[in-house]
Design an enzyme around this catalytic site. Structure first.
Site, PDB file in Angstrom:
ATOM      1  N   ARG A  34     -35.720  10.785 -17.532  1.00  0.00           N
ATOM      2  CA  ARG A  34     -36.160   9.394 -17.651  1.00  0.00           C
ATOM      3  C   ARG A  34     -34.969   8.421 -17.726  1.00  0.00           C
ATOM      4  O   ARG A  34     -35.097   7.309 -18.217  1.00  0.00           O
ATOM      5  CB  ARG A  34     -37.045   9.242 -18.889  1.00  0.00           C
ATOM      6  CG  ARG A  34     -38.230  10.199 -18.977  1.00  0.00           C
ATOM      7  CD  ARG A  34     -39.431   9.520 -19.618  1.00  0.00           C
ATOM      8  NE  ARG A  34     -40.434  10.409 -20.178  1.00  0.00           N
ATOM      9  CZ  ARG A  34     -41.325  11.107 -19.467  1.00  0.00           C
ATOM     10  NH1 ARG A  34     -41.305  11.086 -18.145  1.00  0.00           N
ATOM     11  NH2 ARG A  34     -42.231  11.846 -20.085  1.00  0.00           N
ATOM     12  N   TYR A  67     -45.670  10.293 -37.617  1.00  0.00           N
ATOM     13  CA  TYR A  67     -46.556  11.454 -37.750  1.00  0.00           C
ATOM     14  C   TYR A  67     -46.697  11.856 -39.216  1.00  0.00           C
ATOM     15  O   TYR A  67     -47.522  12.692 -39.548  1.00  0.00           O
ATOM     16  CB  TYR A  67     -46.029  12.618 -36.896  1.00  0.00           C
ATOM     17  CG  TYR A  67     -45.922  12.204 -35.436  1.00  0.00           C
ATOM     18  CD1 TYR A  67     -47.059  12.180 -34.632  1.00  0.00           C
ATOM     19  CD2 TYR A  67     -44.720  11.761 -34.894  1.00  0.00           C
ATOM     20  CE1 TYR A  67     -46.988  11.740 -33.319  1.00  0.00           C
ATOM     21  CE2 TYR A  67     -44.635  11.322 -33.578  1.00  0.00           C
ATOM     22  CZ  TYR A  67     -45.778  11.316 -32.800  1.00  0.00           C
ATOM     23  OH  TYR A  67     -45.702  10.871 -31.514  1.00  0.00           O
ATOM     24  N   LYS A  77     -37.187   2.524 -30.860  1.00  0.00           N
ATOM     25  CA  LYS A  77     -37.631   3.904 -30.792  1.00  0.00           C
ATOM     26  C   LYS A  77     -36.548   4.788 -30.204  1.00  0.00           C
ATOM     27  O   LYS A  77     -35.972   4.393 -29.191  1.00  0.00           O
ATOM     28  CB  LYS A  77     -38.876   3.920 -29.894  1.00  0.00           C
ATOM     29  CG  LYS A  77     -39.473   5.260 -29.635  1.00  0.00           C
ATOM     30  CD  LYS A  77     -40.670   5.082 -28.733  1.00  0.00           C
ATOM     31  CE  LYS A  77     -41.241   6.432 -28.400  1.00  0.00           C
ATOM     32  NZ  LYS A  77     -42.344   6.325 -27.474  1.00  0.00           N
ATOM     33  N   SER A  88     -41.594  12.209 -32.471  1.00  0.00           N
ATOM     34  CA  SER A  88     -41.984  13.607 -32.691  1.00  0.00           C
ATOM     35  C   SER A  88     -40.828  14.490 -33.138  1.00  0.00           C
ATOM     36  O   SER A  88     -40.990  15.332 -34.026  1.00  0.00           O
ATOM     37  CB  SER A  88     -42.602  14.161 -31.409  1.00  0.00           C
ATOM     38  OG  SER A  88     -41.706  14.014 -30.324  1.00  0.00           O
ATOM     39  N   LYS A 144     -36.762   1.459 -26.031  1.00  0.00           N
ATOM     40  CA  LYS A 144     -37.089   2.884 -26.085  1.00  0.00           C
ATOM     41  C   LYS A 144     -35.953   3.642 -25.407  1.00  0.00           C
ATOM     42  O   LYS A 144     -35.686   3.437 -24.218  1.00  0.00           O
ATOM     43  CB  LYS A 144     -38.415   3.130 -25.363  1.00  0.00           C
ATOM     44  CG  LYS A 144     -38.796   4.595 -25.279  1.00  0.00           C
ATOM     45  CD  LYS A 144     -40.162   4.760 -24.656  1.00  0.00           C
ATOM     46  CE  LYS A 144     -40.511   6.218 -24.507  1.00  0.00           C
ATOM     47  NZ  LYS A 144     -41.786   6.410 -23.815  1.00  0.00           N
ATOM     48  N   ARG A 149     -43.748  15.850 -25.792  1.00  0.00           N
ATOM     49  CA  ARG A 149     -44.087  16.239 -24.418  1.00  0.00           C
ATOM     50  C   ARG A 149     -44.953  17.490 -24.394  1.00  0.00           C
ATOM     51  O   ARG A 149     -45.760  17.663 -23.494  1.00  0.00           O
ATOM     52  CB  ARG A 149     -42.807  16.378 -23.596  1.00  0.00           C
ATOM     53  CG  ARG A 149     -42.176  15.005 -23.417  1.00  0.00           C
ATOM     54  CD  ARG A 149     -40.876  15.011 -22.669  1.00  0.00           C
ATOM     55  NE  ARG A 149     -40.274  13.681 -22.738  1.00  0.00           N
ATOM     56  CZ  ARG A 149     -39.049  13.391 -22.364  1.00  0.00           C
ATOM     57  NH1 ARG A 149     -38.272  14.356 -21.878  1.00  0.00           N
ATOM     58  NH2 ARG A 149     -38.582  12.164 -22.459  1.00  0.00           N
ATOM     59  N   GLU A 195     -33.126  -5.758 -24.116  1.00  0.00           N
ATOM     60  CA  GLU A 195     -34.515  -5.350 -23.856  1.00  0.00           C
ATOM     61  C   GLU A 195     -35.464  -6.083 -24.806  1.00  0.00           C
ATOM     62  O   GLU A 195     -36.516  -6.565 -24.403  1.00  0.00           O
ATOM     63  CB  GLU A 195     -34.682  -3.833 -24.057  1.00  0.00           C
ATOM     64  CG  GLU A 195     -34.089  -2.957 -22.970  1.00  0.00           C
ATOM     65  CD  GLU A 195     -34.991  -2.862 -21.731  1.00  0.00           C
ATOM     66  OE1 GLU A 195     -36.023  -3.553 -21.681  1.00  0.00           O
ATOM     67  OE2 GLU A 195     -34.626  -2.096 -20.819  1.00  0.00           O
ATOM     68  N   CYS A 249     -47.220   8.655 -17.895  1.00  0.00           N
ATOM     69  CA  CYS A 249     -46.690  10.021 -17.792  1.00  0.00           C
ATOM     70  C   CYS A 249     -47.699  11.127 -18.110  1.00  0.00           C
ATOM     71  O   CYS A 249     -47.588  12.221 -17.573  1.00  0.00           O
ATOM     72  CB  CYS A 249     -45.413  10.171 -18.608  1.00  0.00           C
ATOM     73  SG  CYS A 249     -45.596   9.735 -20.330  1.00  0.00           S
TER      74      CYS A 249
HETATM   75  C1  PBG Z   1     -44.501   8.373 -22.989  1.00  0.00           C
HETATM   76  C2  PBG Z   1     -44.164   8.436 -24.412  1.00  0.00           C
HETATM   77  C3  PBG Z   1     -43.260   9.300 -25.002  1.00  0.00           C
HETATM   78  C4  PBG Z   1     -43.335   9.055 -26.361  1.00  0.00           C
HETATM   79  C5  PBG Z   1     -44.252   8.033 -26.563  1.00  0.00           C
HETATM   80  N1  PBG Z   1     -44.741   7.647 -25.328  1.00  0.00           N
HETATM   81  C6  PBG Z   1     -42.461  10.387 -24.421  1.00  0.00           C
HETATM   82  C7  PBG Z   1     -41.428  10.097 -23.425  1.00  0.00           C
HETATM   83  O1  PBG Z   1     -41.061   8.974 -23.119  1.00  0.00           O
HETATM   84  O2  PBG Z   1     -40.960  11.090 -22.875  1.00  0.00           O
HETATM   85  C8  PBG Z   1     -42.581   9.784 -27.409  1.00  0.00           C
HETATM   86  C9  PBG Z   1     -43.161   9.736 -28.747  1.00  0.00           C
HETATM   87  C10 PBG Z   1     -42.692  10.799 -29.643  1.00  0.00           C
HETATM   88  O3  PBG Z   1     -41.775  11.574 -29.330  1.00  0.00           O
HETATM   89  O4  PBG Z   1     -43.249  10.876 -30.732  1.00  0.00           O
HETATM   90  N2  PBG Z   1     -44.320   7.171 -22.390  1.00  0.00           N
END
Ligand code: PBG
Length: 326
Positions: free
Chosen positions: A218, A314, A249, A275, A196, A206, A234, A123
């Site tokens: 997504r 983080y 996640k 994040s 995820k 993002r 999964e 991405c």
């Molecule tokens: C992209 C990816 C994402 C995150 C990790 N890898 C964003 C998404 O899937 O939109 C999110 C990590 C975070 O929010 O800290 N494949």
């Protein structure tokens, strides 16, 4: 009137007593620190929605990894932000790509003193901002996993320890494992973003990684947050495909799935405190509404208590500092 004969407060009488009966342990060794590295950057760039987190130029990487290592954090998770995006995400597997340069530089400077994990996804690298390659108006699973394999190989050549596919394409683990083995990288491990979820908690990331989808969302590849059996499936599929570490996640809204994964499977479990989890806490900290040390420790201990063996967060550097003090 009868008095209680069973008194749990007997075990809470002092710090020393409480330490004796403490069940969950958290140390810096449990933490994985995300690192954003951006191509053609002159100096560090702050990420507005993630206070105190920055995108780094390659030149700052040694200092940053050194600081992480000095805090006894054993591992980093690298995310690359390329200068050029295209339809097939080719800078993700370019041998001179940003992530490849970062891996090689860290390996040269730190040897085996840092576990280097790298994100394997598209991405940040595709013009669409999607985690797979677009054919027609669909995200095409099978050509995407071939590209993910190319990315993993390019990272393995630079000396990555662990590749971490986060695209949520079916068969990504099996494809990566086969490609790594066929190319002689049998010692490179796979930590998959197994369950995820499609989550609003990714919004700050993002901004950080410039990877928001340019159209749609997504939902056709990430797990719906309403479904726990599907999430466990999964995880199970990744295990059957030969994954080394599974990941749940986000973390904090998904503690039930961390616990269930731990209960059902004999495999290391990682949790990714994403994040948005960081941003929510940090926002309240900056307002003075919560105590940063206390809330960070409570959150990370809770994720471990649920069953995580390791946490991508983080808060890694901050938590490592707090843990050293206490
Ligand atoms: C992209 C990816 C994402 C995150 C990790 N890898 C964003 C998404 O899937 O939109 C999110 C990590 C975070 O929010 O800290 N494949």
């Amino acid at each position: 009137m009868s008095f209680p004969t069973r008194r749990l407060r007997r075990l809470r009488t002092s710090d020393k007593m409480r330490n004796l009966v403490q069940e969950t342990v958290l140390t810096p060794k449990d933490l994985i620190c995300p690192v954003f590295v951006q191509e053609d950057l002159k100096s560090r760039v702050k990420i507005e929605s993630m206070p105190e987190i920055e995108r780094l130029p390659l030149d700052d990487l040694n200092d940053e990894v050194g600081a992480i290592s000095d805090l006894n954090i054993p591992a980093i998770m690298l995310f690359g932000i390329p200068s050029k995006k295209d339809d097939v995400g080719s800078s993700a597997y370019d041998e001179n790509g940003i992530i490849q340069k970062a891996i090689s530089q860290i390996r040269t400077n730190f040897g085996d003193k840092m576990v280097i994990m790298a994100d394997v996804c598209l991405c940040q690298y595709t013009t669409s901002g999607h985690c797979g390659i677009i054919h027609g108006n669909k995200i095409d699973n099978d050509s995407s996993i071939e590209t993910l394999a190319k990315i993993a190989i390019s990272q393995a050549k630079m000396g990555v320890d662990t590749v971490s596919p986060s695209a949520m394409m079916d068969g990504q683990v099996a494809t990566l494992r086969k490609a790594l083995d066929d190319n002689g990288f049998t010692d490179v491990s796979i930590m998959s973003h197994s369950a995820k979820h499609r989550s609003s908690f990714y919004s700050p990331f993002r901004d950080a990684a410039e990877c928001a989808p340019k159209f749609g969302d997504r939902k056709t590849y990430q797990v719906p947050f309403t479904n726990s059996r599907e999430a466990i499936r999964e995880v199970e599929m990744d295990i059957n495909e030969g994954v080394d570490i599974v990941m749940i996640k986000p973390a904090l809204s998904y503690l039930d799935l961390i616990a269930e994964t731990k209960r059902q499977f004999n495999i290391p479990v990682a949790a990714y405190s994403v994040s948005g989890e960081y941003a929510l806490v940090k926002g309240a900290v900056l307002q003075g509404w919560v105590n940063e040390k206390e809330i960070t420790e409570e959150i990370l201990y809770s994720i471990k208590r649920a069953g995580a063996d390791m946490i991508v967060t983080y808060f890694a550097k901050l938590a490592a500092k707090f843990l050293q003090e206490s």
